[in-house]
Design a protein around this motif. Structure first.
Motif, PDB file in Angstrom:
ATOM      1  N   SER A 161       0.912  -1.282  -0.079  1.00  0.00           N
ATOM      2  CA  SER A 161      -0.170  -0.005  -0.016  1.00  0.00           C
ATOM      3  C   SER A 161       0.942   1.451  -0.104  1.00  0.00           C
ATOM      4  O   SER A 161       0.425   2.298   0.460  1.00  0.00           O
ATOM      5  CB  SER A 161      -0.855   0.047   1.214  1.00  0.00           C
ATOM      6  OG  SER A 161      -1.908  -1.001   1.060  1.00  0.00           O
ATOM      7  N   ARG A 162       2.068   1.159  -0.490  1.00  0.00           N
ATOM      8  CA  ARG A 162       2.929   2.326  -0.462  1.00  0.00           C
ATOM      9  C   ARG A 162       3.795   2.244  -1.954  1.00  0.00           C
ATOM     10  O   ARG A 162       5.161   2.313  -1.966  1.00  0.00           O
ATOM     11  CB  ARG A 162       4.137   2.096   0.707  1.00  0.00           C
ATOM     12  CG  ARG A 162       3.363   2.361   1.821  1.00  0.00           C
ATOM     13  CD  ARG A 162       4.601   2.289   3.024  1.00  0.00           C
ATOM     14  NE  ARG A 162       5.445   3.189   2.993  1.00  0.00           N
ATOM     15  CZ  ARG A 162       6.803   2.854   3.030  1.00  0.00           C
ATOM     16  NH1 ARG A 162       7.249   1.610   3.361  1.00  0.00           N
ATOM     17  NH2 ARG A 162       7.817   3.683   3.101  1.00  0.00           N
ATOM     18  N   THR A 163       2.919   2.707  -2.830  1.00  0.00           N
ATOM     19  CA  THR A 163       3.435   2.537  -4.189  1.00  0.00           C
ATOM     20  C   THR A 163       4.597   3.533  -4.503  1.00  0.00           C
ATOM     21  O   THR A 163       5.444   3.510  -5.118  1.00  0.00           O
ATOM     22  CB  THR A 163       2.357   2.395  -5.292  1.00  0.00           C
ATOM     23  OG1 THR A 163       1.477   3.795  -5.219  1.00  0.00           O
ATOM     24  CG2 THR A 163       1.431   1.391  -5.435  1.00  0.00           C
ATOM     25  N   GLU A 164       4.460   4.654  -3.940  1.00  0.00           N
ATOM     26  CA  GLU A 164       5.178   5.863  -4.096  1.00  0.00           C
ATOM     27  C   GLU A 164       6.623   5.627  -3.576  1.00  0.00           C
ATOM     28  O   GLU A 164       7.683   5.755  -4.139  1.00  0.00           O
ATOM     29  CB  GLU A 164       4.910   7.123  -3.631  1.00  0.00           C
ATOM     30  CG  GLU A 164       3.594   7.628  -4.030  1.00  0.00           C
ATOM     31  CD  GLU A 164       2.213   7.177  -3.678  1.00  0.00           C
ATOM     32  OE1 GLU A 164       2.370   6.418  -2.302  1.00  0.00           O
ATOM     33  OE2 GLU A 164       1.221   7.160  -4.127  1.00  0.00           O
ATOM     34  N   ALA A 165       6.672   4.849  -2.397  1.00  0.00           N
ATOM     35  CA  ALA A 165       7.872   4.428  -1.775  1.00  0.00           C
ATOM     36  C   ALA A 165       8.558   3.419  -2.688  1.00  0.00           C
ATOM     37  O   ALA A 165       9.715   3.389  -2.832  1.00  0.00           O
ATOM     38  CB  ALA A 165       7.392   3.881  -0.345  1.00  0.00           C
ATOM     39  N   PHE A 166       7.728   2.446  -3.171  1.00  0.00           N
ATOM     40  CA  PHE A 166       8.331   1.315  -4.031  1.00  0.00           C
ATOM     41  C   PHE A 166       8.853   2.044  -5.319  1.00  0.00           C
ATOM     42  O   PHE A 166      10.178   1.606  -5.527  1.00  0.00           O
ATOM     43  CB  PHE A 166       7.117   0.279  -4.385  1.00  0.00           C
ATOM     44  CG  PHE A 166       7.658  -0.731  -5.569  1.00  0.00           C
ATOM     45  CD1 PHE A 166       8.491  -1.733  -5.167  1.00  0.00           C
ATOM     46  CD2 PHE A 166       7.538  -0.387  -6.690  1.00  0.00           C
ATOM     47  CE1 PHE A 166       8.944  -2.498  -6.084  1.00  0.00           C
ATOM     48  CE2 PHE A 166       7.945  -1.496  -7.707  1.00  0.00           C
ATOM     49  CZ  PHE A 166       8.658  -2.279  -7.476  1.00  0.00           C
ATOM     50  N   ASP A 167       8.253   2.851  -5.788  1.00  0.00           N
ATOM     51  CA  ASP A 167       8.737   3.553  -6.955  1.00  0.00           C
ATOM     52  C   ASP A 167      10.125   4.326  -6.585  1.00  0.00           C
ATOM     53  O   ASP A 167      11.134   4.218  -7.370  1.00  0.00           O
ATOM     54  CB  ASP A 167       7.970   4.526  -7.536  1.00  0.00           C
ATOM     55  CG  ASP A 167       6.759   4.029  -8.204  1.00  0.00           C
ATOM     56  OD1 ASP A 167       6.799   2.740  -8.548  1.00  0.00           O
ATOM     57  OD2 ASP A 167       5.507   4.587  -8.383  1.00  0.00           O
ATOM     58  N   ARG A 168      10.099   4.947  -5.559  1.00  0.00           N
ATOM     59  CA  ARG A 168      11.442   5.764  -5.088  1.00  0.00           C
ATOM     60  C   ARG A 168      12.594   4.618  -4.856  1.00  0.00           C
ATOM     61  O   ARG A 168      13.777   5.048  -5.229  1.00  0.00           O
ATOM     62  CB  ARG A 168      11.289   6.446  -3.833  1.00  0.00           C
ATOM     63  CG  ARG A 168      10.522   7.845  -4.313  1.00  0.00           C
ATOM     64  CD  ARG A 168      10.732   8.936  -2.975  1.00  0.00           C
ATOM     65  NE  ARG A 168      10.305   8.386  -1.771  1.00  0.00           N
ATOM     66  CZ  ARG A 168       9.008   8.389  -1.145  1.00  0.00           C
ATOM     67  NH1 ARG A 168       8.059   8.780  -1.917  1.00  0.00           N
ATOM     68  NH2 ARG A 168       8.794   7.574  -0.008  1.00  0.00           N
ATOM     69  N   ALA A 169      12.229   3.547  -4.350  1.00  0.00           N
ATOM     70  CA  ALA A 169      13.260   2.516  -3.983  1.00  0.00           C
ATOM     71  C   ALA A 169      13.760   1.838  -5.175  1.00  0.00           C
ATOM     72  O   ALA A 169      14.987   1.761  -5.262  1.00  0.00           O
ATOM     73  CB  ALA A 169      12.690   1.400  -3.128  1.00  0.00           C
ATOM     74  N   ALA A 170      12.799   1.765  -6.099  1.00  0.00           N
ATOM     75  CA  ALA A 170      13.430   0.909  -7.376  1.00  0.00           C
ATOM     76  C   ALA A 170      14.060   1.970  -8.341  1.00  0.00           C
ATOM     77  O   ALA A 170      15.205   1.620  -8.819  1.00  0.00           O
ATOM     78  CB  ALA A 170      12.005   0.442  -8.158  1.00  0.00           C
ATOM     79  N   GLY A 171      13.754   3.196  -8.108  1.00  0.00           N
ATOM     80  CA  GLY A 171      14.531   3.987  -8.795  1.00  0.00           C
ATOM     81  C   GLY A 171      15.779   4.310  -8.312  1.00  0.00           C
ATOM     82  O   GLY A 171      16.903   4.520  -9.200  1.00  0.00           O
ATOM     83  N   SER A 172      15.934   4.254  -7.251  1.00  0.00           N
ATOM     84  CA  SER A 172      17.218   4.320  -6.144  1.00  0.00           C
ATOM     85  C   SER A 172      18.238   3.259  -6.768  1.00  0.00           C
ATOM     86  O   SER A 172      19.479   3.426  -7.179  1.00  0.00           O
ATOM     87  CB  SER A 172      16.897   4.678  -4.897  1.00  0.00           C
ATOM     88  OG  SER A 172      18.211   4.710  -4.206  1.00  0.00           O
ATOM     89  N   VAL A 173      17.559   2.075  -6.438  1.00  0.00           N
ATOM     90  CA  VAL A 173      18.502   0.840  -6.963  1.00  0.00           C
ATOM     91  C   VAL A 173      18.982   0.816  -8.471  1.00  0.00           C
ATOM     92  O   VAL A 173      20.186   0.540  -8.711  1.00  0.00           O
ATOM     93  CB  VAL A 173      17.556  -0.408  -6.816  1.00  0.00           C
ATOM     94  CG1 VAL A 173      18.558  -1.660  -6.875  1.00  0.00           C
ATOM     95  CG2 VAL A 173      17.616  -0.504  -4.923  1.00  0.00           C
ATOM     96  N   GLU A 174      17.950   1.115  -9.118  1.00  0.00           N
ATOM     97  CA  GLU A 174      18.313   1.367 -10.687  1.00  0.00           C
ATOM     98  C   GLU A 174      19.156   2.442 -10.940  1.00  0.00           C
ATOM     99  O   GLU A 174      20.490   2.250 -11.706  1.00  0.00           O
ATOM    100  CB  GLU A 174      17.127   1.677 -11.523  1.00  0.00           C
ATOM    101  CG  GLU A 174      16.061   0.472 -11.575  1.00  0.00           C
ATOM    102  CD  GLU A 174      14.748   0.863 -12.259  1.00  0.00           C
ATOM    103  OE1 GLU A 174      14.624   2.025 -12.538  1.00  0.00           O
ATOM    104  OE2 GLU A 174      14.095   0.195 -12.350  1.00  0.00           O
ATOM    105  N   ALA A 175      19.378   3.383 -10.170  1.00  0.00           N
ATOM    106  CA  ALA A 175      20.451   4.622 -10.286  1.00  0.00           C
ATOM    107  C   ALA A 175      21.782   4.041  -9.897  1.00  0.00           C
ATOM    108  O   ALA A 175      22.778   4.364 -10.463  1.00  0.00           O
ATOM    109  CB  ALA A 175      19.863   5.800  -9.586  1.00  0.00           C
TER     110      ALA A 175
END
Length: 185
Positions: A161-175
C-alpha cells in the motif's frame, strides 16, 4: 549534562575538520529505502514477546529452576534475534555491488555481474506468503542472461500500500546500478 550531538550548531563540526562521519563512508552497505510499516510492526511485536519471555526468565530464576531459566533465556534470545534479523532483511547497495539479505541467507552480487536492473509487471507474492497477486517487481538479470531472484515487490512487507515508496526505492536501486555497473571497483 550537555549533549552536543543534539544541538544543531555542533552537528557539522566533525565534517568541517575533515573527519569522515560513519554514514558518509562510501564503502558502507546502505538500504536505499526505509523498512516498511508491516516489517516494523512485526518486529515490534516480536521484541515485545521477547521482553515478556525475558521477564518470565527472571521469575523462573527467582523460583530457583536454573534449567528452565536457561531454556527461557535461549528462547527469548532467539525471538529477539529473529526480530533484529527481520529488520535487516531487504536490498542493500554499495559501490561494491548489490546485496539481497533474506531471513536465513544473504547473497551479494558484484556490479560487474549485474546486466540489467528493471521494474516489471508480474505476479508477486503478497507479504511473502504463497498467495500471488499482480504487481510490480524489481528484478536483476546477470550479464550472461540468467535471471536472478526478485529484489523488491510492491506487495512485500516494506511496500504494501505504498506504491510511491516502491517507485522511489526501485529508482534508487536502478540509479546505483546505472552508476556502478560501468565503473570497475
Amino acid at each position: 549534562m550537555p549533549l552536543p550531538f543534539l544541538t544543531a550548531d555542533g552537528a557539522f563540526d566533525a565534517h568541517d575538520t575533515g573527519e569522515t562521519l560513519p554514514y558518509e563512508d562510501p564503502d558502507r552497505w546502505r538500504r536505499p529505502y526505509r523498512p516498511g510499516p508491516w516489517r516494523v510492526a512485526i518486529a515490534a511485536v516480536l521484541l515485545l514477546l521477547g521482553s515478556f519471555m525475558l521477564f518470565a526468565t527472571v521469575i523462573i530464576v527467582a523460583a530457583g529452576t536454573w534449567t528452565g531459566a536457561l531454556g527461557g533465556l535461549l528462547a527469548s534470545l532467539a525471538v529477539v534475534g529473529s526480530a533484529l534479523r527481520l529488520l535487516r532483511t531487504g536490498v542493500w547497495v554499495s559501490p561494491k555491488g548489490l546485496r539481497v539479505a533474506g531471513f536465513f541467507t544473504t547473497r551479494s552480487i558484484p556490479w560487474s555481474q549485474v546486466g540489467e536492473v528493471r521494474t516489471v509487471q508480474q505476479p508477486v507474492r503478497w507479504l511473502g506468503l504463497p498467495r500471488t497477486v499482480q504487481g510490480q517487481a524489481l528484478t536483476v538479470a546477470a550479464r550472461g542472461g540468467a535471471e536472478l531472484p526478485v529484489l523488491l515487490t510492491d506487495h512485500n512487507a516494506d511496500f504494501l500500500s505504498r506504491t510511491e515508496a516502491f517507485d522511489r526505492a526501485a529508482g534508487s536501486v536502478e540509479a546505483w546500478a546505472d552508476e556502478y555497473r560501468a565503473v570497475p571497483v
